[in-house]
Design a protein around this motif. Sequence first.
Motif, short mmCIF file in Angstrom:
data_model
loop_
_atom_site.label_atom_id
_atom_site.label_comp_id
_atom_site.label_asym_id
_atom_site.label_seq_id
_atom_site.Cartn_x
_atom_site.Cartn_y
_atom_site.Cartn_z
N HIS A 194 0.83 -1.22 0.00
CA HIS A 194 0.00 0.00 0.00
C HIS A 194 0.86 1.26 0.00
O HIS A 194 0.65 2.17 -0.81
CB HIS A 194 -0.94 0.00 1.21
CG HIS A 194 -1.71 1.27 1.34
ND1 HIS A 194 -2.79 1.57 0.53
CD2 HIS A 194 -1.54 2.34 2.15
CE1 HIS A 194 -3.25 2.77 0.85
NE2 HIS A 194 -2.52 3.26 1.83
N ASP A 195 1.84 1.31 0.90
CA ASP A 195 2.70 2.50 1.00
C ASP A 195 3.49 2.72 -0.29
O ASP A 195 3.60 3.86 -0.77
CB ASP A 195 3.66 2.37 2.18
CG ASP A 195 2.96 2.47 3.53
OD1 ASP A 195 1.75 2.83 3.56
OD2 ASP A 195 3.61 2.15 4.54
N PHE A 196 4.05 1.65 -0.85
CA PHE A 196 4.86 1.80 -2.05
C PHE A 196 4.01 2.20 -3.26
O PHE A 196 4.49 2.88 -4.16
CB PHE A 196 5.65 0.53 -2.34
CG PHE A 196 6.85 0.34 -1.44
CD1 PHE A 196 7.17 1.23 -0.43
CD2 PHE A 196 7.68 -0.75 -1.61
CE1 PHE A 196 8.27 1.05 0.39
CE2 PHE A 196 8.80 -0.95 -0.80
CZ PHE A 196 9.09 -0.04 0.19
N ARG A 197 2.76 1.76 -3.31
CA ARG A 197 1.89 2.16 -4.42
C ARG A 197 1.65 3.66 -4.44
O ARG A 197 1.31 4.23 -5.48
CB ARG A 197 0.54 1.45 -4.31
CG ARG A 197 0.56 0.05 -4.83
CD ARG A 197 -0.84 -0.53 -4.82
NE ARG A 197 -0.83 -1.86 -5.39
CZ ARG A 197 -1.79 -2.74 -5.25
NH1 ARG A 197 -2.86 -2.43 -4.52
NH2 ARG A 197 -1.72 -3.91 -5.80
N GLN A 198 1.82 4.31 -3.31
CA GLN A 198 1.58 5.75 -3.20
C GLN A 198 2.77 6.56 -3.71
O GLN A 198 2.69 7.79 -3.80
CB GLN A 198 1.30 6.14 -1.74
CG GLN A 198 0.19 5.35 -1.07
CD GLN A 198 -1.12 5.38 -1.82
OE1 GLN A 198 -1.57 6.44 -2.24
NE2 GLN A 198 -1.74 4.23 -2.00
N THR A 199 3.89 5.91 -4.01
CA THR A 199 5.10 6.61 -4.43
C THR A 199 5.20 6.61 -5.95
O THR A 199 5.42 5.55 -6.56
CB THR A 199 6.36 5.92 -3.83
OG1 THR A 199 6.20 5.84 -2.41
CG2 THR A 199 7.61 6.69 -4.19
N PRO A 200 5.04 7.76 -6.59
CA PRO A 200 5.15 7.82 -8.05
C PRO A 200 6.52 7.34 -8.52
O PRO A 200 7.54 7.69 -7.94
CB PRO A 200 4.96 9.31 -8.37
CG PRO A 200 4.29 9.89 -7.16
CD PRO A 200 4.76 9.07 -5.99
N GLY A 201 6.52 6.52 -9.54
CA GLY A 201 7.77 6.04 -10.13
C GLY A 201 8.39 4.85 -9.45
O GLY A 201 9.39 4.31 -9.93
N LEU A 202 7.83 4.40 -8.34
CA LEU A 202 8.34 3.22 -7.66
C LEU A 202 7.66 1.99 -8.26
O LEU A 202 6.44 1.96 -8.41
CB LEU A 202 8.06 3.30 -6.16
CG LEU A 202 8.82 2.33 -5.27
CD1 LEU A 202 10.32 2.58 -5.36
CD2 LEU A 202 8.36 2.47 -3.84
N VAL A 203 8.44 0.99 -8.63
CA VAL A 203 7.93 -0.19 -9.31
C VAL A 203 8.04 -1.40 -8.38
O VAL A 203 9.07 -1.60 -7.74
CB VAL A 203 8.74 -0.46 -10.60
CG1 VAL A 203 8.26 -1.71 -11.31
CG2 VAL A 203 8.67 0.75 -11.52
N MET A 204 6.98 -2.18 -8.32
CA MET A 204 6.98 -3.42 -7.54
C MET A 204 6.85 -4.60 -8.50
O MET A 204 5.96 -4.61 -9.35
CB MET A 204 5.83 -3.44 -6.54
CG MET A 204 5.98 -2.48 -5.40
SD MET A 204 4.61 -2.60 -4.22
CE MET A 204 3.30 -1.85 -5.18
N ASP A 205 7.75 -5.57 -8.34
CA ASP A 205 7.69 -6.81 -9.09
C ASP A 205 7.39 -7.94 -8.11
O ASP A 205 7.91 -7.93 -6.99
CB ASP A 205 9.03 -7.13 -9.76
CG ASP A 205 9.46 -6.09 -10.79
OD1 ASP A 205 8.58 -5.40 -11.34
OD2 ASP A 205 10.67 -5.99 -11.03
N PHE A 206 6.62 -8.90 -8.55
CA PHE A 206 6.26 -10.03 -7.71
C PHE A 206 6.74 -11.32 -8.36
O PHE A 206 6.27 -11.68 -9.44
CB PHE A 206 4.75 -10.06 -7.47
CG PHE A 206 4.25 -8.81 -6.82
CD1 PHE A 206 4.26 -8.68 -5.44
CD2 PHE A 206 3.83 -7.73 -7.58
CE1 PHE A 206 3.83 -7.51 -4.83
CE2 PHE A 206 3.39 -6.56 -6.98
CZ PHE A 206 3.39 -6.45 -5.61
#
Length: 192
Positions: A54-66
Motif C-alpha cells: 500500500h505504501d509503495f503504491r503511493q510513491t510515483p515512479g516506484l515499481v513493484m515486481d512479484f
Amino acid sequence: MTTVLYRKDDLEFCFSDTFEGKFLVSLLENMKEKLLTETWDDYNEVHHCCKIIHDFRQTPGLVMDFHTLRRDGEQLGMVMMTHGAIDPKIYACSGLSISDPLDQVALLSYFHIAPAGRGNGTFWLRDLIMPFYADQGYTAVYLKTSHPKAFPLYDRLGAVIGNYTFPSDNGEFTRVGRIYRLPLVERPLPEA
C-alpha cells in the motif's frame, strides 16, 4: 499477468508486475505453521507485507515486481522486489544510507516460502532473481530482515551493512534485524 520464467521439475518460478491476493498464501502458511508449533513471534507478516504494498503504491515512479513460486497452481512462495524511484531515506531510520546509485538498486522488500516449498530459496534468489535484476543493469539488492533463520542465506549471498532493532507488533518484544547488500553479477539463467 503472470509469466513463467523458469521450470524445475514440478515447480514454476514466475514473474508478475501486478499484485494478486493469492501471492500472500505462502505468508499465511508460514504464520499458520508458527501458530501450530507455538513459535509465533508476534509479527504479522501479512499485515506488514500489505502495508508495504500500500505504501509503495503511493510513491510515483516506484515499481513493484512479484516473483512467485508455485506447484500445480499452488502458491508456495513470494518475493517482492522494488525499484525505480527509491526514497534514499528508506534505510536512514536504521542509520544507513544506500551507497550505490539509486537507479542501479533493487530492494528485496519481502521474501517468504511456505513449508511445502522450502529448500528452493537459495536457488530461487541466487540463480534466478539476482541474475534477472543484474541483466537489467542493477548492481545491488538491498534488504532488511529480522528473521534469524534467513540470516545464513543472505550471509552467503552478500554482506551485513547494518543492524537495527524495533518493537514487536504488541510492543512486548524487541526484534533484532540486519541490513544486507547483495552484489549483482550478470550471468545466464540455469538451463531448464
